[in-house]
Design an enzyme around this catalytic site. Sequence first.
Site, PDB file in Angstrom:
ATOM      1  N   HIS A 279       1.283  -1.143  -0.131  1.00  0.00           N
ATOM      2  CA  HIS A 279       0.102  -0.223  -0.203  1.00  0.00           C
ATOM      3  C   HIS A 279       0.927   1.438  -0.367  1.00  0.00           C
ATOM      4  O   HIS A 279       1.883   1.149   0.979  1.00  0.00           O
ATOM      5  CB  HIS A 279      -0.972  -0.062   1.383  1.00  0.00           C
ATOM      6  CG  HIS A 279      -2.258  -1.610   1.388  1.00  0.00           C
ATOM      7  ND1 HIS A 279      -3.111  -0.858   1.153  1.00  0.00           N
ATOM      8  CD2 HIS A 279      -1.853  -1.981   1.436  1.00  0.00           C
ATOM      9  CE1 HIS A 279      -4.204  -1.763   1.479  1.00  0.00           C
ATOM     10  NE2 HIS A 279      -3.222  -3.001   1.374  1.00  0.00           N
TER      11      HIS A 279
ATOM     12  N   HIS B  76     -10.741  -5.680  -4.171  1.00  0.00           N
ATOM     13  CA  HIS B  76     -10.356  -5.272  -3.101  1.00  0.00           C
ATOM     14  C   HIS B  76     -12.141  -5.435  -2.579  1.00  0.00           C
ATOM     15  O   HIS B  76     -12.482  -4.779  -2.939  1.00  0.00           O
ATOM     16  CB  HIS B  76      -9.665  -4.078  -2.330  1.00  0.00           C
ATOM     17  CG  HIS B  76      -9.822  -4.229  -1.169  1.00  0.00           C
ATOM     18  ND1 HIS B  76     -10.485  -4.479   0.001  1.00  0.00           N
ATOM     19  CD2 HIS B  76      -8.349  -4.625  -0.815  1.00  0.00           C
ATOM     20  CE1 HIS B  76      -9.969  -4.300   1.487  1.00  0.00           C
ATOM     21  NE2 HIS B  76      -8.452  -3.825   1.123  1.00  0.00           N
TER      22      HIS B  76
ATOM     23  N   HIS C  39      -8.570  -9.561  -3.472  1.00  0.00           N
ATOM     24  CA  HIS C  39      -9.110  -9.448  -1.551  1.00  0.00           C
ATOM     25  C   HIS C  39     -10.360  -9.663  -1.582  1.00  0.00           C
ATOM     26  O   HIS C  39     -11.492  -8.777  -2.138  1.00  0.00           O
ATOM     27  CB  HIS C  39      -8.867  -8.183  -1.166  1.00  0.00           C
ATOM     28  CG  HIS C  39      -9.077  -7.808   0.066  1.00  0.00           C
ATOM     29  ND1 HIS C  39      -8.323  -7.350   1.403  1.00  0.00           N
ATOM     30  CD2 HIS C  39     -10.365  -8.099   0.848  1.00  0.00           C
ATOM     31  CE1 HIS C  39      -8.822  -7.292   2.158  1.00  0.00           C
ATOM     32  NE2 HIS C  39     -10.119  -7.879   2.695  1.00  0.00           N
TER      33      HIS C  39
ATOM     34  N   HIS D 144      -9.384  -1.290   8.352  1.00  0.00           N
ATOM     35  CA  HIS D 144     -10.785  -0.829   7.779  1.00  0.00           C
ATOM     36  C   HIS D 144     -11.926  -0.155   8.808  1.00  0.00           C
ATOM     37  O   HIS D 144     -13.069  -0.355   8.528  1.00  0.00           O
ATOM     38  CB  HIS D 144     -11.260  -2.801   7.887  1.00  0.00           C
ATOM     39  CG  HIS D 144     -10.411  -3.350   6.691  1.00  0.00           C
ATOM     40  ND1 HIS D 144     -10.582  -2.898   5.699  1.00  0.00           N
ATOM     41  CD2 HIS D 144      -9.587  -4.133   7.348  1.00  0.00           C
ATOM     42  CE1 HIS D 144      -9.741  -3.885   5.038  1.00  0.00           C
ATOM     43  NE2 HIS D 144      -9.373  -4.885   5.778  1.00  0.00           N
TER      44      HIS D 144
END
Length: 573
Positions: free
Chosen positions: A143, A226, A253, A327
């Site tokens: 990331h 994702h 993901h 998250h």
Amino acid sequence: MTGLSRERYAALYGPTTGDRIRLADTDLVIEITEDRSGGTGLAGDEAVFGGGKVLRESMGQSRATRADGAPDTVITGAVILDHWGIIKADIGIRDGRIVAIGKAGNPDIMDGVHPDLVVGPSTEIIAGNGRILTAGAIDCHVHLICPQIMEEALGGGITTIVAGGTGPAEGSKATTVTPGAWHLARMLEALDTWPLNVVLLGKGNTVSAEAMWEQLRGGAAGFKLHEDWGTTPAAIDACLTVADAAGVQVNIHTDTLNEMAFVEDTLAAIKGRSIHAYHTEGAGGGHAPDIITVASHPNVLPSSTNPTRPHTVNTLDEHLDMLMVCHHLNPSVPEDLAFAESRIRPSTIAAEDLLHDIGAISMIGSDAQAMGRIGEVVLRTWQTAHVMKRRRGALEGDGRADNNRARRYVAKYTICPAVAHGLDGEIGSVEVGKLADLVLWEPAFFGVRPHAVIKGGMIAWAAMGDANASIPTPQPVLPRPMFGAAPAAAAATSVHFVSPQAIEDGLADRIDVRRSLIAVADCRHVGKAQMPLNDAMPRIEVDPDTFTVRIDGDVWQEQPAAELPMAQRYFLF
């Protein structure tokens, strides 16, 4: 005739055929199977540099000019640890690429000198004697949240990143995506001056084919699907359809909450096509509790992220906190807490250890700053190998040394991610013709901190002492940027990997970068069978109620490690 003991020979020239080397403070030992630079048959002609030594004018150094083909750099007598073997050799570098692996020196007075390793006045020497040489690591899951991760990557032996992001934006902190042509252009420009090869991932969460094609033309070298952007079966199918046409890889993901699909639905949407499954165990995200079963499938290229590597007594507690942050979950909301707890399962984390050791999970990346540490990809890989040797003993074919296990584990962060992403023609191994992205390690610090990181033939990062000292070694010795990390040099020795469509569309003329743009090779044919030494496909079952994992019918019991090598002996924190 005068002979040398093995101990004396190793002190002079480094270990040779039959000698064994312990990797850091682990239980892992490698054995040199061949010596191309010296040893039996070549003893007495070893190429070593220094006062009173061999590589001097009219001795080991010939009159050959660069125009005659002399290499720019020779690494002498290094022990190469790669997926293809463990040997000792001199390594020649020219124009930033590996040109030969063999015996260096002056053929006028020395026997067995490789024609591409003729040392001349234009040749620099890096002493690899007594050191281990590996290919630069490829972090396949990064990331791009802050630029400082580049320094940490280099300090951990990483020379290539497969990445996505635009900085500390919420989308980037959660997902490995650089969305859209404008962001792709700006990030390619921003990364131009770092001595790392870069693969940027566009957003694949869309059913709009044109939205994906414009990202490919804008410099994306693959896509990321994702769950935070909505990994629906329709988006999976649409993304893979474009990827098949473009020849690029897709990284996925999956849907932890099983809102849009279960693991069976996701596999049905994939339709047997090649796909790279991130954090296959599931703590980093994915269908709960059975995403790990995708490692059984021939078209799925499974990888781990390093926080779960290996399973320890601290793994579960650490992950809960990480997940809440990454998250944007609220611990006071029961549904958010349930979401987090459904992802953190000791049984699947424990099974992940075994799946790595048998070669069923093929790659390890970091998930940098989004539930992972970019500086610990190499370290966590070898900690896992150590834990598995302690628990399972030697692998088949290993005995007095762990060559098979070492070759399997080094492949997880070198050749396997290179093959998965269409990069293996350029990087991923210590082989002639590839970029000289290499890492030298002192055996005692193997996997912990590199002695030197060589990027495109130039030392970019190294362990270096006080710059005001009279010699290079006084404390504090720290990993520091070298001249190869200077912006112009970094651009000259590194590449941006992009899609073939970006090259055809003239991307190089539209963005302000100095480095070369290289198209990824078509990797849509790549399946588990193409993962060197990591191609196992056992039957994996997860009990939906107890989360018990069976691998080929056998339950793998949880035994979290309470102590690890490559840890407090080397680090204060």
